[in-house]
Design a protein around this motif. Sequence first.
Motif, PDB file in Angstrom:
ATOM      1  N   LEU A   7       0.836  -1.205   0.000  1.00 58.14           N
ATOM      2  CA  LEU A   7       0.000   0.000   0.000  1.00 58.14           C
ATOM      3  C   LEU A   7       0.867   1.249   0.000  1.00 58.14           C
ATOM      4  N   ILE A   8       1.934   1.224   0.819  1.00 55.38           N
ATOM      5  CA  ILE A   8       2.844   2.373   0.859  1.00 55.38           C
ATOM      6  C   ILE A   8       3.435   2.624  -0.523  1.00 55.38           C
ATOM      7  N   ALA A   9       3.829   1.517  -1.179  1.00 51.30           N
ATOM      8  CA  ALA A   9       4.448   1.669  -2.497  1.00 51.30           C
ATOM      9  C   ALA A   9       3.455   2.241  -3.503  1.00 51.30           C
ATOM     10  N   ILE A  10       2.217   1.747  -3.455  1.00 50.11           N
ATOM     11  CA  ILE A  10       1.221   2.198  -4.441  1.00 50.11           C
ATOM     12  C   ILE A  10       0.836   3.649  -4.194  1.00 50.11           C
ATOM     13  N   PHE A  11       0.568   3.975  -2.917  1.00 55.52           N
ATOM     14  CA  PHE A  11       0.045   5.308  -2.604  1.00 55.52           C
ATOM     15  C   PHE A  11       1.132   6.277  -2.145  1.00 55.52           C
ATOM     16  N   ALA A  12       2.382   6.027  -2.568  1.00 57.80           N
ATOM     17  CA  ALA A  12       3.498   6.870  -2.120  1.00 57.80           C
ATOM     18  C   ALA A  12       3.219   8.372  -2.258  1.00 57.80           C
ATOM     19  N   PRO A  13       2.689   8.834  -3.391  1.00 55.48           N
ATOM     20  CA  PRO A  13       2.492  10.293  -3.523  1.00 55.48           C
ATOM     21  C   PRO A  13       1.463  10.845  -2.539  1.00 55.48           C
ATOM     22  N   LEU A  14       0.555   9.987  -2.057  1.00 55.35           N
ATOM     23  CA  LEU A  14      -0.447  10.472  -1.110  1.00 55.35           C
ATOM     24  C   LEU A  14       0.111  10.532   0.303  1.00 55.35           C
ATOM     25  N   ILE A  15       1.117   9.693   0.580  1.00 57.27           N
ATOM     26  CA  ILE A  15       1.643   9.602   1.942  1.00 57.27           C
ATOM     27  C   ILE A  15       2.571  10.764   2.241  1.00 57.27           C
ATOM     28  N   THR A  16       3.347  11.156   1.246  1.00 54.74           N
ATOM     29  CA  THR A  16       4.291  12.226   1.499  1.00 54.74           C
ATOM     30  C   THR A  16       4.133  13.323   0.452  1.00 54.74           C
ATOM     31  N   LYS A  17       4.327  14.544   0.889  1.00 54.53           N
ATOM     32  CA  LYS A  17       4.105  15.653  -0.043  1.00 54.53           C
ATOM     33  C   LYS A  17       5.367  16.023  -0.807  1.00 54.53           C
ATOM     34  N   TYR A  18       6.534  15.461  -0.376  1.00 55.40           N
ATOM     35  CA  TYR A  18       7.777  15.849  -1.027  1.00 55.40           C
ATOM     36  C   TYR A  18       8.114  14.922  -2.182  1.00 55.40           C
ATOM     37  N   ASP A  19       8.732  15.482  -3.205  1.00 56.86           N
ATOM     38  CA  ASP A  19       9.326  14.676  -4.259  1.00 56.86           C
ATOM     39  C   ASP A  19      10.603  14.073  -3.662  1.00 56.86           C
ATOM     40  N   PRO A  20      10.815  12.739  -3.835  1.00 56.53           N
ATOM     41  CA  PRO A  20      11.983  12.140  -3.159  1.00 56.53           C
ATOM     42  C   PRO A  20      13.315  12.674  -3.675  1.00 56.53           C
ATOM     43  N   SER A  21      13.347  13.244  -4.887  1.00 56.76           N
ATOM     44  CA  SER A  21      14.638  13.755  -5.353  1.00 56.76           C
ATOM     45  C   SER A  21      14.731  15.279  -5.275  1.00 56.76           C
ATOM     46  N   TYR A  22      13.707  15.920  -4.668  1.00 57.11           N
ATOM     47  CA  TYR A  22      13.763  17.373  -4.525  1.00 57.11           C
ATOM     48  C   TYR A  22      14.778  17.749  -3.459  1.00 57.11           C
ATOM     49  N   MET A  23      15.710  18.641  -3.818  1.00 60.00           N
ATOM     50  CA  MET A  23      16.732  19.035  -2.857  1.00 60.00           C
ATOM     51  C   MET A  23      16.392  20.389  -2.260  1.00 60.00           C
ATOM     52  N   ASP A  24      16.170  20.401  -0.969  1.00 57.78           N
ATOM     53  CA  ASP A  24      15.874  21.648  -0.269  1.00 57.78           C
ATOM     54  C   ASP A  24      17.187  22.173   0.304  1.00 57.78           C
ATOM     55  N   ILE A  25      17.764  23.167  -0.384  1.00 59.32           N
ATOM     56  CA  ILE A  25      19.110  23.612  -0.012  1.00 59.32           C
ATOM     57  C   ILE A  25      19.109  24.262   1.373  1.00 59.32           C
ATOM     58  N   LYS A  26      17.933  24.780   1.762  1.00 65.60           N
ATOM     59  CA  LYS A  26      17.870  25.435   3.074  1.00 65.60           C
ATOM     60  C   LYS A  26      17.821  24.430   4.223  1.00 65.60           C
ATOM     61  N   ALA A  27      17.537  23.165   3.901  1.00 68.85           N
ATOM     62  CA  ALA A  27      17.378  22.173   4.972  1.00 68.85           C
ATOM     63  C   ALA A  27      18.281  20.968   4.757  1.00 68.85           C
ATOM     64  N   ILE A  28      19.593  21.222   4.693  1.00 64.64           N
ATOM     65  CA  ILE A  28      20.518  20.108   4.521  1.00 64.64           C
ATOM     66  C   ILE A  28      20.810  19.466   5.864  1.00 64.64           C
ATOM     67  N   LEU A  29      20.715  18.136   5.910  1.00 61.49           N
ATOM     68  CA  LEU A  29      20.938  17.367   7.134  1.00 61.49           C
ATOM     69  C   LEU A  29      20.109  17.906   8.314  1.00 61.49           C
ATOM     70  N   ALA A  30      18.851  18.276   8.023  1.00 59.25           N
ATOM     71  CA  ALA A  30      17.976  18.775   9.079  1.00 59.25           C
ATOM     72  C   ALA A  30      17.586  17.649  10.010  1.00 59.25           C
ATOM     73  N   ASN A  31      17.358  17.997  11.265  1.00 57.43           N
ATOM     74  CA  ASN A  31      16.902  17.001  12.229  1.00 57.43           C
ATOM     75  C   ASN A  31      15.419  16.728  12.005  1.00 57.43           C
ATOM     76  N   PRO A  32      14.923  15.597  12.536  1.00 61.64           N
ATOM     77  CA  PRO A  32      13.493  15.320  12.405  1.00 61.64           C
ATOM     78  C   PRO A  32      12.653  16.479  12.944  1.00 61.64           C
ATOM     79  N   SER A  33      11.607  16.853  12.185  1.00 62.04           N
ATOM     80  CA  SER A  33      10.744  17.957  12.592  1.00 62.04           C
ATOM     81  C   SER A  33       9.364  17.692  12.007  1.00 62.04           C
ATOM     82  N   ALA A  34       8.431  18.601  12.255  1.00 59.65           N
ATOM     83  CA  ALA A  34       7.092  18.435  11.702  1.00 59.65           C
ATOM     84  C   ALA A  34       7.130  18.527  10.179  1.00 59.65           C
ATOM     85  N   GLU A  35       8.058  19.344   9.674  1.00 57.20           N
ATOM     86  CA  GLU A  35       8.202  19.493   8.223  1.00 57.20           C
ATOM     87  C   GLU A  35       8.781  18.224   7.595  1.00 57.20           C
TER      88      GLU A  35
END
Lengths: 320, 299
Positions: free
Chosen positions: B47-75
């Motif tokens: 189910l996780i594999a099928i509905f991946a885009p619904l589970i997470t809002k981020y693109d897995p290859s999107y690089m957020d330069i402002k959040a490199i090696l960020a700690n776990p957070s709500a974001e």
Amino acid sequence: MLKYLLKRIGQTILIVILVSVLTFFLVDLIPGDVVLNVAGKDDIDEAEYWKIYYELNLDKSTPERFVLWLKGVLKLDFGTSYIYHKPVWDLIKTNIPPTLYLSLLATLISVPIGVFFGIISAVNRKKKSDTIITLTANICNCLPQFWIGLLLTFLLAVKLKWLPTMGFGWPSKVGLAKHIKYIIMPLICLSLGGIAGFTRQTRSSMLEVIRQDYIRTARSKGLSKRRVNFKHMMKNGLIPILTILGGRISRMIGGSMIIENLFAIPGMGVLTRNSIMAKDLPTIQAIVMITTAFSCIAFLLTDIAYMIVDPRISLAESEE
Amino acid sequence: MKDKKDLNAQIDYAKEIRRENRRKFIRTMFSRKLVVFGAIGFSIFLLIAIFAPLITKYDPSYMDIKAILANPSAEHWLGTDDFGRDTFSRLVYGARISLIIGVLAVSLAAVIGISLGMIAAYFGGVVDQVIMRLNEALHSIPHIILSLALVAVIGNSVADLAVILAVTTVPTYVRMTRAMTLNVKNSDYVKAAKMAGASSFHIIIKHVLPNIMSPNIIMMVGNVGSTILMESGLSFLGVGIKIPTPSWGTMVSEGRAYIYNNPYISLIPGLCVALLVICLNNLGDGVRDAMDPRLRGEN
């Protein structure tokens, strides 16, 4: 028996020859110009191009090329590595000892432990100890080796600081105590799968023996359970272990490829990874040939051992 | 009129038996708790594999330069990696890659291996010799070395890796299928079909194939797990799936450098591989129990 032995040796030689054919044509499988592929880059000058061209005997026909290559291989001349600029055999010679050492040691460790747990599990079939052992073995069989290694690094090296995170050194260079510290984690990673495999194999072959008539006869003769377990069951139940030994050694060499990279051990694993990354074909060919030769020898030796322990096998095979 | 009634009754009866068999199959399959656990776990991964885009809002290859090696957070639930990519998203999409490669490679290996095994056994002679000797040669190269060499030669896209992993698993299918086809070949119904003038193709498809399928299916379910394990190993070495495709093995290898500060970056993807393989293997045991009662309770 001799007939079977000769047949097996013949088969092994045939396999090695076939693998050498497959390996040789690996170069031709790559799309594009062979010379440029071997050189690993596109911008080489003409002199260099023709040097490689003649080194690969590309001016000759394919069968001729193969024979020349094979002649070299028989003399352990696999050509020159294009990233290390050294004869490939020299690279292999320096890199193979740690790999063989670790894989054989891991096999030696996993056989007795696996057999021990397998016997305990089979003798106590359907009891709690059997359930726990079987479950643990099944789980260990599913764990990625690199993950076990990382977990151990985190626990034993980072948190507890008992062991170095990586590295390797022979006892003659760094002393025995340090050597042991270096090899503990790699050996656990390599052995865990082996222990699980041997436990499962021992258990199922022991259970196979328990059903045999001679066990029932021995019990009904009034022999004690312990005596039957150790004398009759183990003798026959442990023979099949030999059959999976060859495959296990081959898998240990494979597993070593990953583990060596994790712990920065200067063995075949690191050499393999580097040559794959750089598409260093002469080295890749040599690695395929040599690891295959080792695993074929392991298969052959276990078959011979099996034949000595259980003559029924050679009889059945030669009657075919 | 009466005949027709009889026929209908018979058809109903046959249907009833088939339904009953199906119920029995399901019941035996799930008779052990571990199998139920495996099935539930596997369904979750699926189910996780099928509905991946619904589970997470981020693109897995999107690089957020402002959040490199960020700690776990709500974001970023599990933080981000050294390129600022969301670890949780990569984990979720990684399930997709693992399952696609596992299923694709095993299906490919089974189709090729079963066909070659049947051809070798059915025709025998030179065909058999050629197929089996090549098969042995392929089998005697340590699997990981073979796949590494093929990666260098073929490439490392998702499809390439499926092909490569299929090549390394083909020999087991060829061997097993050949041995079983040899048995079936000498059976009375194959002889009868031959006498009736059936073509080799017809016999192989209609008579041999159905009789050798169940052990092959058992093996296929088991092989998906080991293939996923192998893929993660290759990706861990850095020669598996091409970056930036999210693969659990690659995540472990990339996260290794941060084991001192944030061990979870590398430990969690590895745990995912282990859990998925454990679930698949338990599910495979259930399939085996249901399809081959003789093997029940063994490992």
